[in-house]
Every structure is written in C-alpha cells, then in structure tokens.
Design a protein around this motif. Structure first.
Motif, short mmCIF file in Angstrom:
data_model
loop_
_atom_site.label_atom_id
_atom_site.label_comp_id
_atom_site.label_asym_id
_atom_site.label_seq_id
_atom_site.Cartn_x
_atom_site.Cartn_y
_atom_site.Cartn_z
N ARG A 1 0.86 -1.18 0.00
CA ARG A 1 0.00 0.00 0.00
C ARG A 1 0.89 1.23 0.00
O ARG A 1 1.75 1.39 0.88
N LEU A 2 0.74 2.09 -1.00
CA LEU A 2 1.57 3.29 -1.08
C LEU A 2 1.20 4.28 0.03
O LEU A 2 0.05 4.68 0.14
N ALA A 3 2.18 4.65 0.84
CA ALA A 3 1.98 5.66 1.88
C ALA A 3 2.23 7.05 1.32
O ALA A 3 1.83 8.04 1.90
N ALA B 1 7.08 5.50 -0.80
CA ALA B 1 7.10 4.90 0.54
C ALA B 1 5.92 3.95 0.67
O ALA B 1 4.82 4.20 0.15
N LEU B 2 6.14 2.85 1.37
CA LEU B 2 5.10 1.85 1.56
C LEU B 2 4.58 1.90 2.99
O LEU B 2 5.35 2.09 3.93
N LEU C 1 12.11 -4.36 1.78
CA LEU C 1 11.21 -3.66 0.87
C LEU C 1 10.50 -2.51 1.60
O LEU C 1 10.35 -1.43 1.05
N ALA C 2 10.08 -2.75 2.84
CA ALA C 2 9.41 -1.70 3.61
C ALA C 2 10.33 -0.51 3.84
O ALA C 2 9.89 0.64 3.78
N MET C 3 11.60 -0.76 4.09
CA MET C 3 12.55 0.32 4.35
C MET C 3 12.94 1.06 3.07
O MET C 3 13.15 2.26 3.08
N ALA D 1 -1.27 7.80 -7.02
CA ALA D 1 -1.62 8.42 -5.75
C ALA D 1 -1.34 7.52 -4.56
O ALA D 1 -1.42 6.28 -4.65
N ALA D 2 -1.04 8.15 -3.43
CA ALA D 2 -0.89 7.43 -2.16
C ALA D 2 -2.19 6.70 -1.86
O ALA D 2 -3.28 7.17 -2.19
N GLY D 3 -2.08 5.53 -1.25
CA GLY D 3 -3.25 4.71 -0.93
C GLY D 3 -3.51 3.62 -1.94
O GLY D 3 -4.24 2.68 -1.66
#
Length: 137
Positions: A27-29, A126-127, A111-113, A90-92
C-alpha cells in the motif's frame, strides 16, 4: 538538564495476506513514481525491482481498485526554478504481490525500508508498514 535515550523499536515490515506465506499487500503511503521500459508513466511498480528485493519470482496484481493518477511538481529553491512535473500513482493505491517462493521477514523488511519506484530520496514510493498502519507487529 535533559537526558534522551533512544532504543530501537521493531523493524517496520509489510503486511502478509492472512494464511499465506507467498502473498503480501503493498500500500503506497506516499505517491509512487513508476515508469515502463520506455520511461513513460506506469500504473504499477517494476516487477524486476520487486523480484530483486524479495528474492522471489513475483506476480503483481491490483485487485482492489485502479490506480489513481496525480501530477506532482515542486520548486527547486537553490536554482529558483520549478521542478519538472511527474505523473504519479496516488498514495493509498494498493497492490497484491504473489511470489513463487515463501516471503521471508528480512525481504519484507528490506522492501518496507527501501520503498518502490523513482525519486525515493524525495519521499516518493514509501510503503505503508504494519507499524504505520496501526496494526500490531
């Protein structure tokens, strides 16, 4: 006088699909800047980048919604000139990743970092992690 003590918290990680060790939710933050092989805006991240980070063959799907497009620009203060505008996702926006091999905790944390796509050093790609989503780690 004040004393500050820093301790390392749990490492952020990505959410696995419950009951599956071969599926994760991305999920894109923040907005994502993704391009295809020709440098044109793309609605999904590069699977080769995902395969490299996850150390597994990847199939990427977007089952929840179509990516929402946006345009981001900005201002380069040092030169006094506008930054080029980018077409971004878009984020989300949320993707489902399916892998041929089981996903390791280390791969999900990496991947999260790191995040996904271009211009990550500017905050794009950013995720959302289990910690940033409010879920228990």
């Amino acid at each position: 006088m004040a004393t500050i003590e820093l301790t390392a918290g749990p490492a952020p990680t990505l959410e696995r699909v419950p009951g599956s060790d071969r599926q994760a939710i991305l999920r894109l933050a923040s907005p994502g800047v993704f391009v295809d092989q020709f440098g044109r805006p793309a609605p999904v991240p590069d699977t080769a980048e995902l395969e490299d980070l996850l150390q597994a063959e990847v199939r990427l799907t977007n089952p929840w919604s179509d990516p929402r497009w946006d345009v981001h620009g900005g201002w380069h203060a040092a030169s006094g000139l506008p930054k080029p505008e980018e077409r971004v996702v878009a984020a989300g926006t949320t993707y489902l990743v399916r892998t041929a091999q089981p996903l390791t905790d280390t791969a999900l944390q990496t991947l999260a970092m790191q995040g996904l796509g271009l211009r990550r050093h500017e905050g794009y790609g950013a995720l959302a992690t289990t910690r940033s989503c409010g879920a228990a780690v």
